[in-house]
Design a protein around this motif. Structure first.
Motif, mmCIF file in Angstrom:
data_model
loop_
_atom_site.group_PDB
_atom_site.id
_atom_site.type_symbol
_atom_site.label_atom_id
_atom_site.label_comp_id
_atom_site.label_asym_id
_atom_site.label_seq_id
_atom_site.Cartn_x
_atom_site.Cartn_y
_atom_site.Cartn_z
ATOM 1 N N LYS A 185 -3.735 1.862 -3.022
ATOM 2 C CA LYS A 185 -3.291 0.484 -3.205
ATOM 3 C C LYS A 185 -4.143 -0.269 -4.207
ATOM 4 C CE LYS A 185 -5.838 -1.265 0.844
ATOM 5 N NZ LYS A 185 -5.699 -1.945 2.148
ATOM 6 N N VAL A 186 -3.496 -1.271 -4.800
ATOM 7 C CA VAL A 186 -4.150 -2.191 -5.721
ATOM 8 C C VAL A 186 -3.945 -3.587 -5.146
ATOM 9 C CG1 VAL A 186 -4.207 -3.110 -8.064
ATOM 10 C CG2 VAL A 186 -3.667 -0.676 -7.678
ATOM 11 N N VAL A 187 -5.029 -4.282 -4.858
ATOM 12 C CA VAL A 187 -4.953 -5.615 -4.253
ATOM 13 C C VAL A 187 -5.354 -6.663 -5.280
ATOM 14 C CG1 VAL A 187 -5.739 -7.114 -2.375
ATOM 15 C CG2 VAL A 187 -5.494 -4.636 -1.988
ATOM 16 N N ARG A 188 -4.520 -7.681 -5.405
ATOM 17 C CA ARG A 188 -4.816 -8.781 -6.325
ATOM 18 C C ARG A 188 -4.673 -10.102 -5.573
ATOM 19 N NH1 ARG A 188 -1.084 -6.047 -10.798
ATOM 20 N NH2 ARG A 188 -2.540 -4.471 -11.544
ATOM 21 N N GLY A 189 -5.612 -11.006 -5.799
ATOM 22 C CA GLY A 189 -5.578 -12.288 -5.117
ATOM 23 C C GLY A 189 -5.713 -12.102 -3.618
ATOM 24 N N ASP A 190 -4.881 -12.820 -2.863
ATOM 25 C CA ASP A 190 -4.954 -12.707 -1.404
ATOM 26 C C ASP A 190 -4.147 -11.533 -0.863
ATOM 27 O OD1 ASP A 190 -2.292 -13.511 -1.515
ATOM 28 O OD2 ASP A 190 -2.690 -15.552 -0.833
ATOM 29 N N GLY A 191 -3.457 -10.800 -1.744
ATOM 30 C CA GLY A 191 -2.732 -9.601 -1.330
ATOM 31 C C GLY A 191 -1.567 -9.856 -0.401
ATOM 32 N N SER A 192 -1.038 -11.077 -0.368
ATOM 33 C CA SER A 192 -0.058 -11.452 0.652
ATOM 34 C C SER A 192 1.358 -10.948 0.395
ATOM 35 C CB SER A 192 -0.025 -12.977 0.790
ATOM 36 O OG SER A 192 0.331 -13.581 -0.446
ATOM 37 N N ARG A 193 1.645 -10.498 -0.828
ATOM 38 C CA ARG A 193 3.013 -10.052 -1.141
ATOM 39 C C ARG A 193 3.013 -8.538 -1.391
ATOM 40 N NH1 ARG A 193 5.007 -13.563 -6.041
ATOM 41 N NH2 ARG A 193 3.076 -12.714 -6.907
ATOM 42 N N PRO A 194 3.351 -7.742 -0.387
ATOM 43 C CA PRO A 194 3.295 -6.289 -0.563
ATOM 44 C C PRO A 194 4.521 -5.741 -1.287
ATOM 45 C CG PRO A 194 3.993 -6.804 1.664
ATOM 46 C CD PRO A 194 3.686 -8.114 1.010
ATOM 47 N N VAL A 195 4.310 -4.687 -2.027
ATOM 48 C CA VAL A 195 5.392 -3.958 -2.671
ATOM 49 C C VAL A 195 4.942 -2.507 -2.810
ATOM 50 C CG1 VAL A 195 4.556 -4.491 -5.005
ATOM 51 C CG2 VAL A 195 6.970 -3.877 -4.657
ATOM 52 N N ALA A 196 5.857 -1.588 -2.622
ATOM 53 C CA ALA A 196 5.568 -0.159 -2.802
ATOM 54 C C ALA A 196 6.328 0.325 -4.031
ATOM 55 C CB ALA A 196 5.985 0.628 -1.567
ATOM 56 N N THR A 228 -0.855 -10.110 -4.453
ATOM 57 C CA THR A 228 0.001 -8.980 -4.099
ATOM 58 C C THR A 228 -0.836 -7.771 -3.726
ATOM 59 O OG1 THR A 228 1.811 -7.557 -4.860
ATOM 60 C CG2 THR A 228 0.157 -8.161 -6.482
ATOM 61 N N THR A 229 -0.245 -6.921 -2.896
ATOM 62 C CA THR A 229 -0.807 -5.594 -2.619
ATOM 63 C C THR A 229 0.218 -4.569 -3.064
ATOM 64 O OG1 THR A 229 -2.068 -6.394 -0.706
ATOM 65 C CG2 THR A 229 -1.702 -4.024 -0.875
ATOM 66 N N ILE A 230 -0.156 -3.760 -4.037
ATOM 67 C CA ILE A 230 0.755 -2.767 -4.607
ATOM 68 C C ILE A 230 0.367 -1.391 -4.069
ATOM 69 C CG2 ILE A 230 1.674 -1.768 -6.731
ATOM 70 C CD1 ILE A 230 0.714 -4.328 -8.171
ATOM 71 N N TYR A 231 1.306 -0.755 -3.388
ATOM 72 C CA TYR A 231 1.099 0.597 -2.876
ATOM 73 C C TYR A 231 1.748 1.577 -3.843
ATOM 74 C CZ TYR A 231 -0.176 -1.776 1.449
ATOM 75 O OH TYR A 231 -0.778 -2.586 2.386
ATOM 76 N N ILE A 232 0.942 2.429 -4.459
ATOM 77 C CA ILE A 232 1.430 3.386 -5.444
ATOM 78 C C ILE A 232 1.655 4.738 -4.770
ATOM 79 C CG2 ILE A 232 1.012 4.520 -7.651
ATOM 80 C CD1 ILE A 232 1.279 1.525 -7.916
ATOM 81 N N PHE A 233 2.917 5.149 -4.723
ATOM 82 C CA PHE A 233 3.254 6.494 -4.250
ATOM 83 C C PHE A 233 3.454 7.372 -5.488
ATOM 84 C CE2 PHE A 233 4.460 3.959 -0.585
ATOM 85 C CZ PHE A 233 4.101 4.768 0.498
ATOM 86 N N LEU A 234 2.529 8.284 -5.727
ATOM 87 C CA LEU A 234 2.677 9.184 -6.869
ATOM 88 C C LEU A 234 3.793 10.177 -6.566
ATOM 89 C CD1 LEU A 234 -0.965 9.850 -8.099
ATOM 90 C CD2 LEU A 234 0.695 8.138 -8.835
ATOM 91 N N TYR A 235 4.817 10.133 -7.397
ATOM 92 C CA TYR A 235 6.058 10.873 -7.154
ATOM 93 C C TYR A 235 6.390 11.703 -8.390
ATOM 94 C CZ TYR A 235 10.809 11.349 -5.173
ATOM 95 O OH TYR A 235 11.985 11.823 -4.619
ATOM 96 N N PRO A 236 5.674 12.810 -8.590
ATOM 97 C CA PRO A 236 5.808 13.595 -9.828
ATOM 98 C C PRO A 236 7.044 14.494 -9.822
ATOM 99 C CG PRO A 236 4.177 14.608 -8.387
ATOM 100 C CD PRO A 236 4.629 13.358 -7.704
ATOM 101 N N ILE A 237 8.125 13.977 -10.361
ATOM 102 C CA ILE A 237 9.392 14.714 -10.332
ATOM 103 C C ILE A 237 9.854 15.153 -11.718
ATOM 104 C CG2 ILE A 237 10.196 13.630 -8.204
ATOM 105 C CD1 ILE A 237 11.823 11.671 -9.902
#
Length: 270
Positions: free
Chosen positions: A134-145, A168-177
C-alpha cells in the motif's frame, strides 16, 4: 420402436381382459367380490413446476459455454443472462443471442453499463489486502485497490496521474498478465526491501531493479487467482470502497469523483 411396443403391449393386455371375461367364472357371494385396490398415496410432494427462467437457464447452459450466474426476463420479452461476468441477451428458446449495449431510448440510459456495474461490484471488505502493498497519502481516508501490470503503458500513465491524489490509501495488486517479463519485474518489486518505493522507481522513473533473491516468496500466484475469480481481464483495473470498479485508463477527475462518492464499508484496514 418404443411406441409400437407399448401399443402392442396395451392391445395384448386389453385382449387378455376380454378372454378372462368370456371364461366361465366361479360364482361368488356378493360380499366376496374383488374390491378395487386403494389408490396409493404419493410418497412425497410433487416436484414443483420449473419456471420459464429455469427452462431458459437450461437451454442457455446447453448451448453457450460458461457459467450462468443470473437470468431475468426483460420488459420486451427477451432475457438478460449473466455468463461468467458478461451480459448477453437471448430469446426464450435460446436460439438467438445478442451481445452489446442495451439502451433505453426514452431516457438515453445505457442499461447494460448500469447492470454491468452491479454484476462486477466487489465487496471491498473481503479483498485480501495482505496480497497487496500500500501507498498512504495524507490521512489515508479514501481507499482504492488497483490491479496493475509493470509492463502496462496505461498503468504507467495512471501512476503518473495519481501522484497528486491526497488523503488516500492505494492498495497495489501486482497482476502480471502481459508476459513472463511482467512476472519477473513483479517478483523484483515484491522481493525488494521497500516494494512501494521499488514500484515507484520502476513505473515513474523507469529504473532497473535488482534481481530477486533465490527463494524469495511472493503472493503473485494468489493475486492471479484472485483476479481470475473477480473477472479482472485487463490492467489497470480500479476497485473503489463501495465495490464499483473502473477498468482501463480512467481520468483523474473521474477517479476523484468515484473516490468521494464511495461509501466506506468498514474501518480502514491496517
Amino acid at each position: 420402436m418404443k411406441p409400437i411396443v407399448i401399443a402392442a403391449l396395451a392391445l395384448v393386455l386389453s385382449a387378455g381382459t376380454g378372454w378372462a371375461e368370456e371364461s366361465p367364472a366361479v360364482a361368488q357371494p356378493a360380499s366376496a367380490a374383488v374390491q378395487p385396490a386403494p389408490a396409493l398415496a404419493p410418497s412425497g410432494p410433487a416436484p414443483a413446476a420449473k419456471s420459464v427462467e429455469d427452462l431458459v437457464r437450461e437451454r442457455v447452459t446447453k448451448k453457450i459455454p460458461g457459467k450462468v450466474n443470473a437470468i431475468r426476463k426483460l420488459p420486451f420479452g427477451m432475457y438478460e443472462v449473466v455468463i461468467d461476468s458478461e451480459i448477453v441477451y437471448v430469446d426464450e428458446s435460446a436460439n438467438y443471442l445478442i451481445t452489446g449495449h442495451l439502451f433505453d431510448t426514452r431516457t438515453q440510459e445505457d442499461l447494460t453499463a448500469q447492470r454491468s456495474e452491479e454484476v462486477l461490484r466487489v465487496d471491498f471488505g473481503t479483498l485480501p489486502l495482505d496480497l497487496a502493498f500500500k501507498v498512504v497519502r495524507g490521512d489515508g481516508s479514501r481507499p482504492v485497490a488497483i490491479f496493475e501490470d509493470p509492463n502496462c503503458p496505461y498503468c504507467k500513465k495512471l501512476e503518473r496521474d495519481i501522484r497528486t491524489l491526497n488523503n488516500t490509501t492505494i492498495y497495489i495488486f501486482l497482476y502480471p498478465i502481459l508476459s513472463d517479463d511482467s512476472v519477473a519485474k513483479s517478483t523484483q518489486v515484491w522481493c525488494s526491501k521497500d516494494p512501494s518505493a521499488a514500484w515507484a522507481k520502476l513505473m515513474l522513473d523507469g529504473a532497473q531493479l535488482d534481481k530477486a533473491a533465490d527463494g524469495c516468496k511472493t503472493p503473485i500466484q494468489d493475486v492471479l487467482q484472485l483476479g481470475h475469480r473477480l473477472s479482472v481481464t485487463g490492467t489497470p483495473t480500479l476497485v473503489f470502497a463501495d465495490g464499483r470498479r473502473a477498468p482501463g485508463m480512467v481520468p483523474l477527475d473521474r477517479i476523484e469523483q468515484m473516490m468521494n462518492s464511495a461509501a466506506r464499508p468498514q474501518a480502514m484496514p491496517n
